[in-house]
Design an enzyme around this catalytic site. Structure first.
Site, PDB file in Angstrom:
ATOM      1  N   TRP A   1       0.857  -1.186   0.000  1.00 14.71           N
ATOM      2  CA  TRP A   1       0.000   0.000   0.000  1.00 14.71           C
ATOM      3  C   TRP A   1       0.893   1.236   0.000  1.00 14.71           C
ATOM      4  O   TRP A   1       1.815   1.336   0.816  1.00 14.71           O
ATOM      5  CB  TRP A   1      -0.877  -0.043   1.256  1.00 14.71           C
ATOM      6  CG  TRP A   1      -1.817   1.092   1.420  1.00 14.71           C
ATOM      7  CD1 TRP A   1      -2.658   1.620   0.479  1.00 14.71           C
ATOM      8  CD2 TRP A   1      -2.036   1.845   2.616  1.00 14.71           C
ATOM      9  NE1 TRP A   1      -3.393   2.638   1.018  1.00 14.71           N
ATOM     10  CE2 TRP A   1      -3.026   2.797   2.321  1.00 14.71           C
ATOM     11  CE3 TRP A   1      -1.505   1.797   3.906  1.00 14.71           C
ATOM     12  CZ2 TRP A   1      -3.494   3.699   3.270  1.00 14.71           C
ATOM     13  CZ3 TRP A   1      -1.961   2.694   4.849  1.00 14.71           C
ATOM     14  CH2 TRP A   1      -2.953   3.637   4.528  1.00 14.71           C
TER      15      TRP A   1
ATOM     16  N   ASP B   1      -0.428  -5.787   9.207  1.00 17.92           N
ATOM     17  CA  ASP B   1      -1.391  -4.710   8.993  1.00 17.92           C
ATOM     18  C   ASP B   1      -2.720  -5.345   8.599  1.00 17.92           C
ATOM     19  O   ASP B   1      -2.808  -6.036   7.580  1.00 17.92           O
ATOM     20  CB  ASP B   1      -0.861  -3.792   7.871  1.00 17.92           C
ATOM     21  CG  ASP B   1      -1.777  -2.598   7.614  1.00 17.92           C
ATOM     22  OD1 ASP B   1      -2.814  -2.456   8.285  1.00 17.92           O
ATOM     23  OD2 ASP B   1      -1.437  -1.800   6.710  1.00 17.92           O
TER      24      ASP B   1
ATOM     25  N   LYS C   1     -12.860   0.213   7.264  1.00 14.67           N
ATOM     26  CA  LYS C   1     -13.626  -0.496   6.230  1.00 14.67           C
ATOM     27  C   LYS C   1     -14.703  -1.383   6.837  1.00 14.67           C
ATOM     28  O   LYS C   1     -15.861  -1.340   6.435  1.00 14.67           O
ATOM     29  CB  LYS C   1     -12.686  -1.351   5.365  1.00 14.67           C
ATOM     30  CG  LYS C   1     -11.462  -0.618   4.846  1.00 14.67           C
ATOM     31  CD  LYS C   1     -11.814   0.316   3.744  1.00 14.67           C
ATOM     32  CE  LYS C   1     -10.809   1.359   3.327  1.00 14.67           C
ATOM     33  NZ  LYS C   1      -9.457   1.404   3.623  1.00 14.67           N
TER      34      LYS C   1
HETATM   35  C1  LIG Z   1      -3.336  -1.740   3.778  1.00 10.97           C
HETATM   36  C2  LIG Z   1      -3.944  -0.626   4.568  1.00 10.97           C
HETATM   37  N1  LIG Z   1      -3.498  -0.387   5.794  1.00 10.97           N
HETATM   38  C3  LIG Z   1      -4.005   0.577   6.555  1.00 10.97           C
HETATM   39  C4  LIG Z   1      -5.025   1.382   6.090  1.00 10.97           C
HETATM   40  C5  LIG Z   1      -5.473   2.445   7.058  1.00 10.97           C
HETATM   41  O1  LIG Z   1      -6.688   2.983   6.921  1.00 10.97           O
HETATM   42  P1  LIG Z   1      -7.283   4.055   7.931  1.00 10.97           P
HETATM   43  O2  LIG Z   1      -6.202   4.909   8.448  1.00 10.97           O
HETATM   44  O3  LIG Z   1      -8.270   4.802   7.110  1.00 10.97           O
HETATM   45  O4  LIG Z   1      -7.938   3.284   9.035  1.00 10.97           O
HETATM   46  C6  LIG Z   1      -5.528   1.184   4.800  1.00 10.97           C
HETATM   47  C7  LIG Z   1      -6.582   2.028   4.239  1.00 10.97           C
HETATM   48  O5  LIG Z   1      -6.828   2.110   3.074  1.00 10.97           O
HETATM   49  C8  LIG Z   1      -4.981   0.144   4.014  1.00 10.97           C
HETATM   50  O6  LIG Z   1      -5.412  -0.123   2.794  1.00 10.97           O
END
Ligand SMILES: Cc1ncc(COP(=O)(O)O)c(C=O)c1O
Length: 397
Positions: free
Chosen positions: A128, A209, A244
Site C-alpha cells: 500500500w 497490517d 472499512k
Molecule cells: C493496507 C492498509 N493499511 C491501513 C489502512 C489504514 O486505513 P485508515 O487509516 O483509514 O484506518 C488502509 C486504508 O486504506 C490500508 O489499505
C-alpha cells in the site's frame, strides 16, 4: 521562512477523485477510490453504527479527554475481535486505540525506533503506497521483498520465502493480514504456517497490517495468520483499522497492538508516544465500535452487514470475470475471482488505463489497480465493454 517550501504535485489518488468529480459524462465509473460502495454506488453508514450512535447520543455524559490509550471497552473488545475470545495469547497483548490504521502505523514506527535503532522493516513489493510515508518518512528504513508476480497474477511465494530467509533478528517483516492492498493476493493457510516457521527460525518480528478484517473470507478466517503467529511467536506487532469493516472511515478508528512478554511495558510506551504526537485519540468512532461489540444483538447486526459487503464484492469479482470471458477475453481476468478484498490489479498498461479514462470515463489509478466495490449491477456491463474496447481497439472480439 516558509517561502523555502516548493509546491508539491497533487497526491495521485486525490487528483483522480478531483478529476472524476469534474467529469461531466453521466455514466462515469470510479474504481479508483478505496472506500466500500454499495449497489447504489453509495458509502452508507451501517445500521448497526446508526443504532450505536443513537445510544451514544442519549447516554454520553461528558466530552472530557479519553486518555492517550483510548476507550478501555474498545481496547478489551478489539483484542477479542483480533485474536478470537479463547486465544491463549490474549493476556500478552497490549493494545492502544489510534486514529485509524494510519495512526497505528505511525505510532508503530515510533515504537520501533525506540526499541531498536537501525531496525529495518521489510515490506512487500508492491505494498500500500501510504506504508512508505507512514513508516519510512518516520525514519525507519524500509526494504522490499518480492510478493506479487504481475504477469502470472499471483503471489511469488518461492521468491518471497527466499528473500525472507535473509531477514534476521532485529528486523521486522510487514505482512497484510488479508485482502492485500493493492494486489488482492493473500497468503494461504499453508503459506502462513511456512512463514511462521521461518520467523521462528530467523527471529524476525512479524508486523501485520489488518485493514480489511471480514472483507476477505470472514472475521475469523481473515485473522488466521495473526492468530497463528500470536500463538507461536514471542513478539508480533499489529496495526488494525476499523475504517472499512465498520464503515467508519472519517471517524478515524484503529488500534496498534504488541504481543510480548511485557504488555504493561508496551502500554506505557504506547501512551508516552501518543502523548508526544497527538496526545489523545478521537473518541466517537471507538465508542461506536465498543458499543457494537459489547452488545450481542448490535454485534449480530454488524456481522450481517459486514457479510453483505463482503458477499457483494465477491459477486462483483465473479461477475467481472464471467462478463469478460463472454466478451472474448478468455481467462485473462480469472485471477480477479481468485483474489479477495477491495482491490486487484487488472493487469493492463498505463496507456490502457488512460484510454479507459479518456474514452470511457472509467477512473482508476495508473497501475491498473481497481476497487471492485466501485462496480455494481448498473455499471458493470459498461465497465466490461470499455475494458474490452481498450484491450482490442479495433472493437473485434
Ligand atoms: C493496507 C492498509 N493499511 C491501513 C489502512 C489504514 O486505513 P485508515 O487509516 O483509514 O484506518 C488502509 C486504508 O486504506 C490500508 O489499505
Amino acid at each position: 521562512m516558509f517561502e523555502s517550501l516548493a509546491q508539491l504535485p497533487p497526491d495521485p489518488i486525490l487528483g483522480l477523485i478531483a478529476a472524476y468529480k469534474q467529469d461531466p459524462r453521466p455514466n462515469k465509473i470510479d474504481v479508483g477510490v478505496g472506500v466500500y460502495r454499495d449497489e447504489n454506488g453509495e458509502t452508507p453508514v451501517l445500521q448497526s453504527v446508526k443504532q450505536a450512535e443513537q445510544y451514544l447520543l442519549a447516554s454520553e455524559t461528558s466530552k472530557a479527554y479519553v486518555g492517550p490509550a483510548g476507550n478501555p471497552e474498545f481496547i478489551a473488545q478489539m483484542k477479542k475481535l483480533i485474536l478470537g475470545s479463547g486465544h491463549t495469547a490474549l493476556d500478552r497483548l497490549a493494545l492502544v486505540q489510534t486514529p485509524g490504521g494510519c495512526g497505528a502505523l505511525r505510532v508503530a514506527a515510533e515504537l520501533i525506533k525506540r526499541a531498536k535503532a537501525g531496525a529495518r522493516i521489510w515490506v512487500s513489493d508492491p505494498t500500500w503506497g501510504n506504508h512508505i510515508p507512514l513508516l519510512g518518512d518516520a525514519g525507519v528504513e524500509l526494504v522490499s521483498y518480492p510478493y506479487y508476480n504481475f504477469s502470472r497474477h499471483q503471489i511469488c511465494f518461492d521468491e518471497m520465502f527466499s528473500a525472507l530467509k535473509h531477514v534476521g533478528k532485529g528486523d521486522l517483516v510487514l505482512f497484510h493480514a488479508c485482502c492485500h492492498n493493492p494486489s488482492g493476493a493473500d497468503l494461504s493457510q499453508a503459506q502462513w504456517q511456512e512463514i511462521t516457521r521461518l520467523a521462528e527460525q530467523q527471529g524476525f518480528v512479524p508486523f501485520i497490517d489488518m485493514a480489511y478484517q471480514g472483507f476477505g473470507e470472514g472475521l475469523d478466517q481473515d485473522a488466521y495468520g495473526i492468530r497463528l503467529m500470536c500463538e507461536r511467536l514471542p513478539e508480533v506487532l499489529l496495526a488494525v483499522s476499523c475504517s472499512k469493516n465498520f464503515g467508519l472511515y472519517r471517524e478515524r478508528v484503529g488500534a496498534l497492538a504488541l504481543l510480548s512478554d511485557q504488555p504493561q511495558v508496551a502500554s506505557s510506551h504506547f501512551a508516552n508516544i501518543v502523548r508526544g504526537i497527538y496526545s489523545m485519540p478521537p473518541s466517537h468512532g471507538a465508542s461506536i465500535v465498543a458499543t457494537i461489540l459489547s452488545d450481542s444483538s448490535l454485534e449480530q447486526q454488524w456481522r450481517v452487514e459486514l457479510t453483505q459487503m463482503r458477499e457483494r464484492i465477491i459477486a462483483m469479482r465473479q461477475c467481472l470475470v464471467e462478463k469478460m470471458k463472454a466478451l472474448g477475453a478468455g481467462p485473462r481476468f480469472a485471477h480477479i475471482a481468485a483474489q479477495q478484498g477491495m482491490f486487484s490489479f487488472l493487469g493492463i498498461t498505463p496507456t490502457e488505463v488512460a484510454a479507459l479514462r479518456e474514452q470511457h470515463a472509467v477512473y482508476m489509478v495508473d497501475t491498473g489497480r481497481v476497487s471492485l466495490a466501485g462496480l455494481n449491477d448498473n455499471n458493470i456491463d459498461a465497465f466490461c465493454s470499455a475494458l474490452q474496447a481498450v484491450l482490442i481497439p479495433s472493437g473485434g472480439v
